[in-house]
Design a protein around this motif. Structure first.
Motif, PDB file in Angstrom:
ATOM      1  N   SER A 309       0.788  -1.221   0.000  1.00 49.59           N
ATOM      2  CA  SER A 309       0.000   0.000   0.000  1.00 49.59           C
ATOM      3  C   SER A 309       0.824   1.277   0.000  1.00 49.59           C
ATOM      4  O   SER A 309       0.593   2.162  -0.823  1.00 49.59           O
ATOM      5  CB  SER A 309      -0.938   0.002   1.211  1.00 49.59           C
ATOM      6  N   PHE A 310       1.796   1.369   0.893  1.00 48.66           N
ATOM      7  CA  PHE A 310       2.507   2.627   1.053  1.00 48.66           C
ATOM      8  C   PHE A 310       3.360   2.982  -0.152  1.00 48.66           C
ATOM      9  O   PHE A 310       3.726   4.142  -0.326  1.00 48.66           O
ATOM     10  CB  PHE A 310       3.375   2.593   2.328  1.00 48.66           C
ATOM     11  N   ARG A 313       1.250   5.701  -4.973  1.00 49.58           N
ATOM     12  CA  ARG A 313       1.046   7.145  -4.855  1.00 49.58           C
ATOM     13  C   ARG A 313      -0.373   7.467  -4.415  1.00 49.58           C
ATOM     14  O   ARG A 313      -0.603   8.364  -3.598  1.00 49.58           O
ATOM     15  CB  ARG A 313       1.332   7.824  -6.194  1.00 49.58           C
ATOM     16  N   ARG A 316      -0.919   7.078  -0.731  1.00 48.13           N
ATOM     17  CA  ARG A 316      -0.359   8.188   0.044  1.00 48.13           C
ATOM     18  C   ARG A 316      -1.265   9.412  -0.028  1.00 48.13           C
ATOM     19  O   ARG A 316      -1.450  10.122   0.966  1.00 48.13           O
ATOM     20  CB  ARG A 316       1.044   8.516  -0.464  1.00 48.13           C
ATOM     21  N   LYS A 317      -1.840   9.669  -1.212  1.00 50.97           N
ATOM     22  CA  LYS A 317      -2.763  10.804  -1.343  1.00 50.97           C
ATOM     23  C   LYS A 317      -3.989  10.602  -0.456  1.00 50.97           C
ATOM     24  O   LYS A 317      -4.414  11.525   0.256  1.00 50.97           O
ATOM     25  CB  LYS A 317      -3.196  10.957  -2.802  1.00 50.97           C
ATOM     26  N   LEU A 319      -4.165   8.673   2.152  1.00 53.45           N
ATOM     27  CA  LEU A 319      -3.749   8.695   3.547  1.00 53.45           C
ATOM     28  C   LEU A 319      -3.668  10.128   4.065  1.00 53.45           C
ATOM     29  O   LEU A 319      -4.108  10.431   5.181  1.00 53.45           O
ATOM     30  CB  LEU A 319      -2.388   8.003   3.700  1.00 53.45           C
ATOM     31  N   LEU A 320      -3.125  11.030   3.237  1.00 55.09           N
ATOM     32  CA  LEU A 320      -3.078  12.443   3.626  1.00 55.09           C
ATOM     33  C   LEU A 320      -4.481  13.010   3.776  1.00 55.09           C
ATOM     34  O   LEU A 320      -4.753  13.792   4.696  1.00 55.09           O
ATOM     35  CB  LEU A 320      -2.281  13.243   2.590  1.00 55.09           C
TER      36      LEU A 320
END
Length: 365
Positions: A309-310, A313, A316-317, A319-320
């Protein structure tokens, strides 16, 4: 804790012919610290995976369903780590009773099987999506993915039941301690219990590592061959293809590095158990190494969110967005975790079909 070379004491306790093999102060200090690290990182990482997929990425793709179930499996196991950390920190003293001893041991094996089965299912799905994107479309549906998940959970539950049944609390006389370990055979059930323990060990080695590893390696070798073929045909293929290859390589490497050391020493321990090795030096080496190989194996529950997952990209978007408490709506839809691979699958099939057409036209001339 695997207990070997045991003899019944007069008061109903158990005497160890080789003493508390593998009992060292540095193990009682280092292992709980590693378990605590695995617990914190694993809980945070897998909780983020569950939250991001559920809130933003949805369960509309096969890959997302498998990754979500993999994260839930890891979370189920991670809740037992505080008990194992306490067990190690107190010098192999088990204060939680027989029921939790059986439950914790069963959940460890339950996580082993569910994790590897989901990794295998995800590998097969990636193989079908990339190498056979058109023919596999009718099989790679959300309904089939959910059925597969149910079958994996049920299979892992059945495979972990014997582990729980053969674990219990034992009272050691010399030195005096209470441990959570494998049942000690009696004169009445020694043959039956030995056969059961042998079957459990073989299942753990074969179904829990060797067979899934062969399937995963085979899938990724075929995927790599297909990607290299596409790259040879399409000279313009760039870093996106390389990123997919790196992700696949990281998956295989993480799986192997986390589980191979434990499986090797588990196999050695199985040999000493059934060949009846009485050499205390050999048992000392194995019992000293086992806690560290288990730590490495448990670290796989922390690696899974990073590998699957991490590195994406879009994750990460999202997650933010989650950390900023952004609302679900009014945001352009994000591709799934497997979006790059799906796009690559389309380019691969398109390039291969163009090659076939060119060959046919040349033959016609």
């Amino acid at each position: 804790m695997e207990m070997q070379n045991l003899t019944k004491g007069r008061t109903g306790g158990i005497n160890l012919t080789c003493g508390m093999s593998g009992s060292h102060d540095f193990i009682f200090t280092l292992v709980p610290i590693v378990y605590a690290f695995n617990f914190v990182i694993g809980i945070i990482g897998n909780s983020m995976v569950v939250a991001v997929i559920y809130r933003y990425m949805k369960l509309k793709t096969v890959a997302n369903i498998f990754v979500l179930n993999l994260a839930v499996s890891d979370l189920t196991f991670l809740v037992t780590l505080p008990m194992w950390a306490t067990f190690a920190a107190t010098g192999y003293q088990w204060p939680f009773g027989g029921f939790l001893c059986k439950t914790a041991a069963g959940l460890v094996m339950f996580n082993l099987y569910t994790s590897i089965f989901f990794l295998t299912a995800l590998s097969i799905d990636r193989y079908l999506a990339i190498v056979h994107p058109v023919r596999s479309r009718r099989f790679r549906t959300v309904a089939y993915a959910r059925i597969t998940c149910v079958m994996i959970w049920l299979s892992a539950s059945l495979l972990s039941v014997p582990i729980a049944l053969t674990r219990d609390v034992h009272y050691i006389e010399n030195p005096k301690t209470v441990v959570c370990g494998v049942l000690h055979p009696t004169d009445e059930n020694i043959k039956r219990l030995d056969n059961l323990l042998l079957a459990i060990s073989l299942m753990k080695s074969l179904l829990g590592f060797l067979i899934p590893f062969v399937i995963i390696i085979t899938c990724y070798c075929l995927i790599g061959r297909a990607l290299l073929k596409v790259k040879h045909i399409q000279k313009s293929s760039g870093s996106r293809d390389d990123e997919v290859l790196y992700m696949l390589a990281a998956t295989v490497l993480a799986f192997f590095l986390c589980w191979a050391p434990h499986q090797v020493f588990h196999f050695m321990q199985m040999l000493t158990q059934f060949v009846l090795v009485d050499n205390c030096t050999v048992l000392e080496i194995i019992d000293t190494a086992m806690p560290f190989t288990i730590c490495i194996a448990y670290f796989n529950s922390c690696v899974n969110p990073i590998v699957y997952s991490f590195v994406g990209r879009n994750f990460r978007k999202n997650l933010l967005r989650l950390l900023r408490c952004s609302p679900r709506g009014i945001a352009r839809p994000h591709p799934s975790i497997s979006s790059k691979m799906s796009a690559l699958s389309f380019r691969a099939s398109e390039a291969l079909s163009l090659t076939v057409k060119n060959n046919v036209s040349c033959d016609a001339k």
